[in-house]
Design a protein around this motif. Structure first.
Motif: not given
Length: 283
Positions: A143-154, A157-164, A177-181
């Protein structure tokens, strides 16, 4: 024969060939070959870059020119993508080495250091094995490098706790963990099980030690040759027998086997057969 087509593709895709193997490839290239079928094998099994880099200059002249040109464009695309990944891999490695997190790069991250030239292999993401007790720590680093946990690149939005929870309970990894560049995405897959839930050997694997793989493009910590080869076999078996992979017809993609063969060729001098068997048995 179809079998000969596959044999040529695999043999050419191998690294550190013997003189005998080079002669065998030369002889095969002099035969009447079904290049349409061979091109299909290369694309379907993700071996285009391996095959291109595995050919000598004289051998390339025996391959239809349009196929060589197509493979060169494929390799160029893989090179561009790999350079994007390499930039992030360096940052991740530098950040992780400053921590006490028990981790090891897997598959393409390690292959891209000492084993394969850039552009030879297609990497879609960055795979890392992390000891389960250290998952919260690596979450903070990423997260310090700019990544978030998500299943939706569009939406990103951060994945819900249930998804995780579902991902963690039903699979061997976390939500990516995804980061857009710019217009591209970098994806990191965090695995916390070396094998299945019925064989919890992760502590033992990390106790067997890791190795710093140092290449021209970057360096990254990975499992030692014995346990890394063990993982490649486990991973291949898991995907070759998994219902999801079988239904998608991705269960026996040949590049995975070529990676195992090439890893053995590259690191066999660092492994003893008896010791390898001992590790296999202990795991």
């Amino acid at each position: 024969m179809q079998q000969d087509d596959y044999r040529l593709v695999i043999k050419t895709s191998l690294i550190e060939k013997t003189e005998k193997e080079i002669e065998e490839i030369n002889a095969a290239l002099d035969e009447k070959l079904d290049w349409i079928k061979i091109a299909g094998i290369l694309l379907n099994h993700r071996l285009g870059g391996y095959f291109l880099f595995g050919l000598g200059e004289q051998q390339k002249r025996k391959v239809p020119k349009e196929i060589v040109k197509a493979l060169e464009l494929l390799s160029l695309g893989q090179t561009v993508r790999q350079k994007e990944l390499n930039s992030e891999i360096e940052k991740i490695s530098e950040s992780l080495e400053k921590t006490d997190i028990r981790y090891a790069g897997l598959k393409g991250v390690i292959f891209g250091t000492e084993m394969y030239q850039i552009g030879m292999r297609r990497s879609n993401d960055i795979d890392i094995l992390v000891y389960e007790e250290d998952l919260d720590k690596i979450d903070n680093v990423l997260r310090g490098l700019g990544y978030i946990e998500t299943n939706n690149k569009t939406t990103m939005i951060e994945a819900a706790k249930r998804e995780k929870v579902i991902q963690r309970m039903n699979y061997h990894d976390l939500v990516p963990y995804i980061k857009k560049i710019d217009d591209n995405f970098i994806e990191i897959d965090i695995n916390f099980l070396f094998d299945g839930k019925d064989n919890l050997i992760d502590k033992k694997v990390f106790e067997l030690g890791t190795k710093n793989y140092i290449g021209n493009e970057y360096a990254f910590r990975g499992l030692n040759p014995y346990t890394n080869l063990s993982f490649l076999c486990v991973h291949f078996y898991r995907e070759a027998t998994g219902d999801i992979w079988i239904k998608r017809k991705r269960n026996i993609t040949l590049y995975k086997l070529v990676d195992i063969l090439n890893y053995v060729r590259k690191y066999k001098r660092q492994m003893e057969a008896a010791a390898l068997i001992e590790v296999f048995q202990s795991l």
